[in-house]
Design an enzyme around this catalytic site. Structure first.
Site, PDB file in Angstrom:
ATOM      1  N   PRO A  83      46.570  42.046  39.462  1.00  0.00           N
ATOM      2  CA  PRO A  83      46.319  42.089  38.086  1.00  0.00           C
ATOM      3  C   PRO A  83      44.940  43.051  37.929  1.00  0.00           C
ATOM      4  O   PRO A  83      43.820  42.644  38.727  1.00  0.00           O
ATOM      5  CB  PRO A  83      46.013  40.779  37.809  1.00  0.00           C
ATOM      6  CG  PRO A  83      45.599  40.174  38.968  1.00  0.00           C
ATOM      7  CD  PRO A  83      46.384  40.807  40.189  1.00  0.00           C
ATOM      8  N   ALA A  85      42.637  44.912  34.948  1.00  0.00           N
ATOM      9  CA  ALA A  85      42.392  45.002  33.358  1.00  0.00           C
ATOM     10  C   ALA A  85      42.661  46.322  32.801  1.00  0.00           C
ATOM     11  O   ALA A  85      42.383  47.513  33.313  1.00  0.00           O
ATOM     12  CB  ALA A  85      41.060  44.233  32.861  1.00  0.00           C
ATOM     13  N   SER A 112      47.052  41.451  33.829  1.00  0.00           N
ATOM     14  CA  SER A 112      45.795  40.686  33.549  1.00  0.00           C
ATOM     15  C   SER A 112      45.917  39.929  32.395  1.00  0.00           C
ATOM     16  O   SER A 112      46.491  40.694  31.347  1.00  0.00           O
ATOM     17  CB  SER A 112      44.674  41.821  33.814  1.00  0.00           C
ATOM     18  OG  SER A 112      43.481  41.356  33.118  1.00  0.00           O
ATOM     19  N   TYR A 136      42.523  34.344  32.865  1.00  0.00           N
ATOM     20  CA  TYR A 136      41.154  34.056  33.106  1.00  0.00           C
ATOM     21  C   TYR A 136      40.892  32.958  32.100  1.00  0.00           C
ATOM     22  O   TYR A 136      41.320  32.812  31.033  1.00  0.00           O
ATOM     23  CB  TYR A 136      40.358  35.328  32.350  1.00  0.00           C
ATOM     24  CG  TYR A 136      39.917  36.375  33.452  1.00  0.00           C
ATOM     25  CD1 TYR A 136      39.503  36.268  34.730  1.00  0.00           C
ATOM     26  CD2 TYR A 136      40.347  37.852  33.358  1.00  0.00           C
ATOM     27  CE1 TYR A 136      39.146  37.064  35.677  1.00  0.00           C
ATOM     28  CE2 TYR A 136      39.679  38.833  34.051  1.00  0.00           C
ATOM     29  CZ  TYR A 136      39.456  38.532  35.377  1.00  0.00           C
ATOM     30  OH  TYR A 136      39.137  39.551  36.165  1.00  0.00           O
ATOM     31  N   THR A 162      43.007  33.063  38.127  1.00  0.00           N
ATOM     32  CA  THR A 162      41.828  33.578  38.821  1.00  0.00           C
ATOM     33  C   THR A 162      40.700  32.740  38.767  1.00  0.00           C
ATOM     34  O   THR A 162      40.224  32.215  37.647  1.00  0.00           O
ATOM     35  CB  THR A 162      41.472  34.920  38.341  1.00  0.00           C
ATOM     36  OG1 THR A 162      42.644  35.894  38.367  1.00  0.00           O
ATOM     37  CG2 THR A 162      40.166  35.691  38.860  1.00  0.00           C
ATOM     38  N   ARG A 171      27.580  44.558  38.645  1.00  0.00           N
ATOM     39  CA  ARG A 171      28.042  45.719  38.891  1.00  0.00           C
ATOM     40  C   ARG A 171      27.525  46.996  38.561  1.00  0.00           C
ATOM     41  O   ARG A 171      27.640  47.402  37.457  1.00  0.00           O
ATOM     42  CB  ARG A 171      29.486  45.810  38.468  1.00  0.00           C
ATOM     43  CG  ARG A 171      30.501  44.365  38.810  1.00  0.00           C
ATOM     44  CD  ARG A 171      31.786  44.362  38.180  1.00  0.00           C
ATOM     45  NE  ARG A 171      32.612  43.180  38.532  1.00  0.00           N
ATOM     46  CZ  ARG A 171      33.838  43.075  37.946  1.00  0.00           C
ATOM     47  NH1 ARG A 171      34.223  43.743  37.071  1.00  0.00           N
ATOM     48  NH2 ARG A 171      34.308  41.936  38.432  1.00  0.00           N
ATOM     49  N   LYS A 234      43.915  32.585  42.499  1.00  0.00           N
ATOM     50  CA  LYS A 234      43.599  33.831  43.124  1.00  0.00           C
ATOM     51  C   LYS A 234      42.027  33.775  43.107  1.00  0.00           C
ATOM     52  O   LYS A 234      41.495  33.230  42.413  1.00  0.00           O
ATOM     53  CB  LYS A 234      43.784  35.003  42.036  1.00  0.00           C
ATOM     54  CG  LYS A 234      43.391  36.333  42.212  1.00  0.00           C
ATOM     55  CD  LYS A 234      43.808  37.313  41.379  1.00  0.00           C
ATOM     56  CE  LYS A 234      43.499  38.777  41.963  1.00  0.00           C
ATOM     57  NZ  LYS A 234      42.202  39.223  41.517  1.00  0.00           N
ATOM     58  N   SER A 256      41.415  36.529  48.123  1.00  0.00           N
ATOM     59  CA  SER A 256      40.897  37.720  47.230  1.00  0.00           C
ATOM     60  C   SER A 256      39.472  37.539  47.108  1.00  0.00           C
ATOM     61  O   SER A 256      38.863  36.625  46.900  1.00  0.00           O
ATOM     62  CB  SER A 256      41.523  37.988  46.023  1.00  0.00           C
ATOM     63  OG  SER A 256      41.092  39.042  45.263  1.00  0.00           O
ATOM     64  N   HIS A 258      38.127  39.859  44.766  1.00  0.00           N
ATOM     65  CA  HIS A 258      38.242  40.437  43.506  1.00  0.00           C
ATOM     66  C   HIS A 258      38.018  42.128  44.046  1.00  0.00           C
ATOM     67  O   HIS A 258      37.362  42.683  43.000  1.00  0.00           O
ATOM     68  CB  HIS A 258      37.245  39.981  42.678  1.00  0.00           C
ATOM     69  CG  HIS A 258      37.739  39.922  41.151  1.00  0.00           C
ATOM     70  ND1 HIS A 258      38.072  38.877  40.483  1.00  0.00           N
ATOM     71  CD2 HIS A 258      37.678  40.992  40.195  1.00  0.00           C
ATOM     72  CE1 HIS A 258      38.157  38.989  39.160  1.00  0.00           C
ATOM     73  NE2 HIS A 258      38.202  40.264  39.209  1.00  0.00           N
ATOM     74  N   ARG A 261      34.200  42.928  43.839  1.00  0.00           N
ATOM     75  CA  ARG A 261      33.483  43.041  42.575  1.00  0.00           C
ATOM     76  C   ARG A 261      32.748  41.680  42.170  1.00  0.00           C
ATOM     77  O   ARG A 261      32.191  41.871  41.188  1.00  0.00           O
ATOM     78  CB  ARG A 261      34.570  43.423  41.587  1.00  0.00           C
ATOM     79  CG  ARG A 261      35.425  44.847  41.835  1.00  0.00           C
ATOM     80  CD  ARG A 261      36.601  44.914  41.275  1.00  0.00           C
ATOM     81  NE  ARG A 261      36.582  45.220  39.720  1.00  0.00           N
ATOM     82  CZ  ARG A 261      36.448  46.486  39.159  1.00  0.00           C
ATOM     83  NH1 ARG A 261      36.306  47.394  39.949  1.00  0.00           N
ATOM     84  NH2 ARG A 261      36.505  46.753  38.104  1.00  0.00           N
ATOM     85  N   GLY A 291      41.295  45.979  49.674  1.00  0.00           N
ATOM     86  CA  GLY A 291      41.164  47.282  50.657  1.00  0.00           C
ATOM     87  C   GLY A 291      42.443  47.898  51.287  1.00  0.00           C
ATOM     88  O   GLY A 291      42.603  48.661  52.271  1.00  0.00           O
TER      89      GLY A 291
HETATM   90  C1  LIG Z   1      39.528  47.947  37.659  1.00  0.00           C
HETATM   91  C2  LIG Z   1      39.743  46.711  38.269  1.00  0.00           C
HETATM   92  C3  LIG Z   1      40.074  45.866  37.292  1.00  0.00           C
HETATM   93  C4  LIG Z   1      40.209  44.491  37.812  1.00  0.00           C
HETATM   94  N1  LIG Z   1      40.738  43.559  36.710  1.00  0.00           N
HETATM   95  C5  LIG Z   1      40.954  42.379  37.119  1.00  0.00           C
HETATM   96  C6  LIG Z   1      41.396  41.224  36.169  1.00  0.00           C
HETATM   97  O1  LIG Z   1      41.590  41.357  35.054  1.00  0.00           O
HETATM   98  N2  LIG Z   1      41.870  39.887  37.034  1.00  0.00           N
HETATM   99  C7  LIG Z   1      41.862  39.725  38.163  1.00  0.00           C
HETATM  100  O2  LIG Z   1      42.083  38.724  38.401  1.00  0.00           O
HETATM  101  N3  LIG Z   1      41.221  40.622  38.980  1.00  0.00           N
HETATM  102  C8  LIG Z   1      40.933  42.116  38.621  1.00  0.00           C
HETATM  103  N4  LIG Z   1      40.777  42.694  39.473  1.00  0.00           N
HETATM  104  C9  LIG Z   1      40.993  42.679  40.925  1.00  0.00           C
HETATM  105  C10 LIG Z   1      42.201  42.776  41.674  1.00  0.00           C
HETATM  106  O3  LIG Z   1      43.352  41.879  40.928  1.00  0.00           O
HETATM  107  C11 LIG Z   1      42.064  42.603  43.071  1.00  0.00           C
HETATM  108  O4  LIG Z   1      41.676  41.439  43.580  1.00  0.00           O
HETATM  109  C12 LIG Z   1      41.289  43.812  43.776  1.00  0.00           C
HETATM  110  O5  LIG Z   1      41.396  44.998  43.015  1.00  0.00           O
HETATM  111  C13 LIG Z   1      41.834  44.085  45.138  1.00  0.00           C
HETATM  112  O6  LIG Z   1      41.232  45.239  45.969  1.00  0.00           O
HETATM  113  P1  LIG Z   1      41.680  46.781  45.984  1.00  0.00           P
HETATM  114  O7  LIG Z   1      41.146  47.238  44.689  1.00  0.00           O
HETATM  115  O8  LIG Z   1      40.711  47.090  47.156  1.00  0.00           O
HETATM  116  O9  LIG Z   1      43.036  46.629  46.275  1.00  0.00           O
HETATM  117  C14 LIG Z   1      40.273  44.044  39.171  1.00  0.00           C
HETATM  118  C15 LIG Z   1      40.083  45.109  40.069  1.00  0.00           C
HETATM  119  C16 LIG Z   1      39.669  46.464  39.499  1.00  0.00           C
HETATM  120  C17 LIG Z   1      39.622  47.494  40.583  1.00  0.00           C
END
Ligand SMILES: Cc1cc2nc3c(=O)[nH]c(=O)nc-3n(C[C@H](O)[C@H](O)[C@H](O)COP(=O)(O)O)c2cc1C
Length: 362
Positions: A83, A85, A112, A136, A162, A171, A234, A256, A258, A261, A291
């Site tokens: 997911p 956003a 998301s 969320y 999540t 960040r 998650k 995860s 995230h 992040r 990753g």
């Molecule tokens: C731009 C962006 C927005 C994201 N928004 C959400 C979100 O709204 N909810 C959530 O559970 N995770 C969010 N994530 C985390 C992703 O679901 C995921 O855990 C993560 O991007 C996986 O790593 P990768 O980008 O290296 O593949 C977000 C990640 C990115 C890069």
């Protein structure tokens, strides 16, 4: 795509660099950035690069089967869209574009709470393929309950809760780039839906968070009393938390951080995966994200026990490159590369992938 590169010729190696030229700088900083020093962001990738795969010779690999069941729904491949956003910031096709591509490829995708498109609009274009709704926690629990009821009515097949975001990680890259995660970015699911709090507020010597940060494991029980949908938790990074999630009825665990992040300094997801897989056993499905970029990464994560691998940023790169068509091209290339590396590693189906595929699983 570019003056000199057509989408149908694009390779997996090119999406990131082409995408970087296609989106505004502030959006690029939002997509790419991690928290803190971005240690965890780097660690996710490095954990894949540390593992090697054993090539196997003279196995009959004339037929390869990528199909994978997720909570009882069979999809075309063992990867899914994590997911993310605000996808209309990346390309006007938004989540609906991702949903069209996922439908055409039979790929599971999760959406998301903070999607640019409404969860109903996403569902309309993807009826035939399973999709998950990511929740969320909201300061007003009724807002969250209504979202889950809407997801159930729109035939989502699971709720992804999540749990790693009582507050957003610090960040810097996003802040420097000027992407404000606040009400200036429209949310398709309605004006009452809030993004996670950006920082604790200081009150004397105490730092306070919004009400949703007081929630503990019982929130999963409450969620289960409001929906029949299975719950995937998650943001799990330890055996202890995996066992807690199971004790409260989770049917899936998504390992995860995230995408680097949230907590900077958290371990690479791939390094935590085996302990979570052991703790969970057969009581739930275990997935991982963070990753994973290419076919070999998916093979490695499955060899370490994941049922499926979530893909984050690369899907946004593909969306930036060519909208729904860009995401279609990415899925196509990822499937073909996964089938290719499976053949070279001597495995014919997803079910056949186990630890023996790796030379150095540690
Ligand atoms: C731009 C962006 C927005 C994201 N928004 C959400 C979100 O709204 N909810 C959530 O559970 N995770 C969010 N994530 C985390 C992703 O679901 C995921 O855990 C993560 O991007 C996986 O790593 P990768 O980008 O290296 O593949 C977000 C990640 C990115 C890069």
């Amino acid at each position: 795509v570019d003056d000199w590169r057509r989408l149908e010729d694009l390779t997996l190696s090119e999406f990131e660099s082409v995408a970087s030229k296609r989106v505004q700088e502030r959006v690029w900083a939002y997509i790419q950035g991690g928290s803190g020093e971005e240690r965890t962001l780097r660690a996710n990738r490095e954990a894949f690069l540390r593992r090697t795969v054993r090539p196997r010779a003279l196995v009959d690999v004339s037929e390869l089967d990528l199909r994978t069941p997720f909570l009882g729904h069979t999809t075309a491949a063992p990867f899914f869209v994590s997911p993310m956003a605000y996808q209309a910031e990346v390309h006007p096709d938004g989540e609906v574009g991702v949903a069209r591509a996922a439908r055409d490829h039979g790929i599971l995708a999760s959406y998301s709470t903070l999607s640019s498109n409404s969860l109903e609009d996403i569902a309309t274009v993807s009826r035939s393929t399973p999709r998950w709704f990511q929740l969320y926690l909201q300061p007003d629990p009724l807002v969250g309950e209504r979202l889950v009821q809407r997801a159930e009515a729109a035939e989502y097949s699971a709720v992804v809760l999540t749990v790693d975001t009582p507050v957003l990680g610090v960040r810097d890259r996003q802040t420097i780039g000027g992407f404000a995660m606040d009400s200036s970015v429209p949310i398709g699911n309605g004006g009452e839906v809030l993004p996670p709090a950006r920082a604790p507020a200081q009150q004397g010597n105490v730092y306070r968070l919004r009400d949703e940060a007081s929630q503990t494991w019982g929130v999963i029980d409450r969620l289960r009393s409001h929906t029949k949908l299975p719950i995937v938790v998650k943001g799990i990074l330890s055996a202890e938390d995996a066992r807690q999630a199971l004790a409260h009825g989770a049917k899936g665990i998504l390992v995860s951080n995230h995408g680097g992040r949230q907590l900077d300094g958290a371990p690479a997801t791939l390094d935590v995966l085996p302990e979570v897989v052991t703790a969970v056993g057969k009581d739930a499905e275990v997935y991982v994200d963070g990753g994973a970029r290419r076919g070999t990464d998916i093979l490695i994560a499955l060899a370490l026990g994941a049922r499926g691998v979530g893909i984050g940023r690369p899907v946004l790169w593909a969306l930036a490159v060519g909208g729904a068509d860009g995401v279609r091209r990415y899925f196509e290339l990822l499937k073909v590369e996964l089938a290719t590396v499976m053949a070279l590693a001597g495995v014919r189906s997803v079910a056949e992938i186990d630890r023996d595929v790796l030379r150095d699983p540690g």
